[in-house]
Design an enzyme around this catalytic site. Sequence first.
Site, short mmCIF file in Angstrom:
data_model
loop_
_atom_site.label_atom_id
_atom_site.label_comp_id
_atom_site.label_asym_id
_atom_site.label_seq_id
_atom_site.Cartn_x
_atom_site.Cartn_y
_atom_site.Cartn_z
N LYS A 216 0.66 -1.13 0.00
CA LYS A 216 -0.08 0.03 0.02
C LYS A 216 0.80 1.10 -0.13
O LYS A 216 0.63 2.24 -0.96
CB LYS A 216 -1.06 -0.02 1.27
CG LYS A 216 -2.06 -1.17 1.34
CD LYS A 216 -2.71 -1.02 2.57
CE LYS A 216 -2.09 -0.74 3.90
NZ LYS A 216 -1.71 -2.21 4.25
N ARG B 187 -9.33 1.34 9.02
CA ARG B 187 -9.07 0.06 9.31
C ARG B 187 -10.08 -0.75 10.25
O ARG B 187 -10.00 -2.22 10.46
CB ARG B 187 -7.61 0.01 10.26
CG ARG B 187 -6.35 -0.52 9.35
CD ARG B 187 -5.29 -0.13 10.25
NE ARG B 187 -4.08 -0.91 9.81
CZ ARG B 187 -3.15 -0.39 9.29
NH1 ARG B 187 -3.11 1.15 8.84
NH2 ARG B 187 -1.90 -0.89 9.14
N ARG C 237 12.32 -5.72 4.98
CA ARG C 237 12.38 -4.53 4.56
C ARG C 237 13.01 -3.54 5.58
O ARG C 237 13.02 -3.62 6.75
CB ARG C 237 10.83 -4.02 4.21
CG ARG C 237 9.96 -3.91 5.52
CD ARG C 237 8.57 -3.33 4.83
NE ARG C 237 7.48 -3.31 5.98
CZ ARG C 237 6.42 -3.08 6.01
NH1 ARG C 237 5.83 -2.95 4.63
NH2 ARG C 237 5.54 -2.87 6.98
N ARG D 151 11.40 -0.74 10.95
CA ARG D 151 10.11 -0.65 11.70
C ARG D 151 10.31 -1.68 12.94
O ARG D 151 10.27 -2.72 12.68
CB ARG D 151 8.94 -0.83 11.00
CG ARG D 151 8.69 0.67 10.26
CD ARG D 151 7.59 0.19 8.95
NE ARG D 151 6.40 -0.31 9.74
CZ ARG D 151 5.16 -0.30 9.42
NH1 ARG D 151 5.34 0.19 8.06
NH2 ARG D 151 4.07 -0.88 9.85
N ARG E 158 -0.21 -8.32 13.67
CA ARG E 158 -0.80 -7.34 12.68
C ARG E 158 -1.46 -8.00 11.68
O ARG E 158 -2.76 -7.51 11.51
CB ARG E 158 0.24 -6.69 12.16
CG ARG E 158 0.88 -5.42 13.03
CD ARG E 158 2.27 -4.94 12.44
NE ARG E 158 2.15 -4.40 11.34
CZ ARG E 158 3.23 -4.37 10.47
NH1 ARG E 158 4.52 -4.80 10.58
NH2 ARG E 158 3.06 -3.60 9.27
P1 AMP Z 1 0.90 0.95 8.81
O1 AMP Z 1 2.17 1.81 8.52
O2 AMP Z 1 -0.10 1.33 8.03
O3 AMP Z 1 1.34 -0.67 8.59
O4 AMP Z 1 0.31 0.87 10.04
C1 AMP Z 1 1.53 0.90 11.29
C2 AMP Z 1 0.60 0.83 12.61
O5 AMP Z 1 0.02 2.00 12.97
C3 AMP Z 1 -0.69 -0.32 12.88
O6 AMP Z 1 -0.15 -1.75 13.16
C4 AMP Z 1 -1.43 0.31 13.79
O7 AMP Z 1 -0.91 0.13 15.23
C5 AMP Z 1 -1.15 1.66 13.69
N1 AMP Z 1 -2.26 2.35 12.35
C6 AMP Z 1 -2.07 2.78 11.56
N2 AMP Z 1 -3.37 3.07 10.73
C7 AMP Z 1 -4.31 2.88 11.78
C8 AMP Z 1 -5.53 3.00 11.81
N3 AMP Z 1 -6.32 3.56 10.72
N4 AMP Z 1 -6.25 2.84 12.79
C9 AMP Z 1 -5.62 2.13 14.14
N5 AMP Z 1 -4.20 2.07 14.05
C10 AMP Z 1 -3.45 2.44 12.91
#
Ligand code: AMP
Length: 233
Positions: free
Chosen positions: A13, A88, A127, A161, A172
């Site tokens: 994404k 989400r 990554r 990360r 996740r």
């Molecule tokens: P991402 O970078 O999109 O993989 O997001 C990393 C982490 O940020 C996720 O595993 C969540 O802990 C938090 N996070 C990101 N977007 C959301 C969202 N829309 N709702 C809740 N937690 C989020």
Amino acid sequence: MIIILLGPPGAGKGTQAQRLEREHGLKQLSTGDMLRAAAKSGTDVGLRAKEVMDRGELVSDDIVVQIIAEALTREECVNGYILDGFPRTVAQAGALDAMLEQRGVKLDAVVEIVVPEDVLVERISGRFACAKCGATYHDTFHRPKTDGVCDVCGAHEFVRRDDDRPDAVRQRLKVYKAQTEPLLPYYRERGILIRIDGDRPMDAVAAEIDRALGIENLEPPECDGDDGTGTAG
Ligand code: AMP
């Protein structure tokens, strides 16, 4: 144009959102990037969010909805935007509908990037990103041309990360299935869900997304710069 990119962690994404921003001038709005930035700057909300993120769980709906509500008011969103990692949960999707309605705009498409679970785990575990410009790399699939030097900005420091550790990744993926997959029928019923096979080279995925959105011949608008802070998600 307003688009949601949906898909499990590691689906690509972030990579596709960064590309759509670069090539088509649609602003990438990544809640993950915004939360990581808040954590890095040490705000109260950011530090509390980081604990939750590092466990591979979701930050509360209230916090992310507030972050997105603020982002939507920015000037740089006028050419359209890509919601990367938001919504989400079903509650977040409802909140988004209300925000868009209030602004008198509508969602054009929801792009689901589909990738098998074993491929996701392999992708995530290798990554890393440039600490300075955010350019993304992979131990196996996409190393910098010169080891230890960022292809894009020449920096020598890279970051991984905290939530890309195996235990957090498993959590996740579980959370995606339980809390985010229920959004798929929600958008399918509205006739705006597009499924894309994400288990292919990045350019092939990119071409299919552009075709499905009808933007394959769209020139990027003359616009503002890129803050280059993206990290793959
Ligand atoms: P991402 O970078 O999109 O993989 O997001 C990393 C982490 O940020 C996720 O595993 C969540 O802990 C938090 N996070 C990101 N977007 C959301 C969202 N829309 N709702 C809740 N937690 C989020």
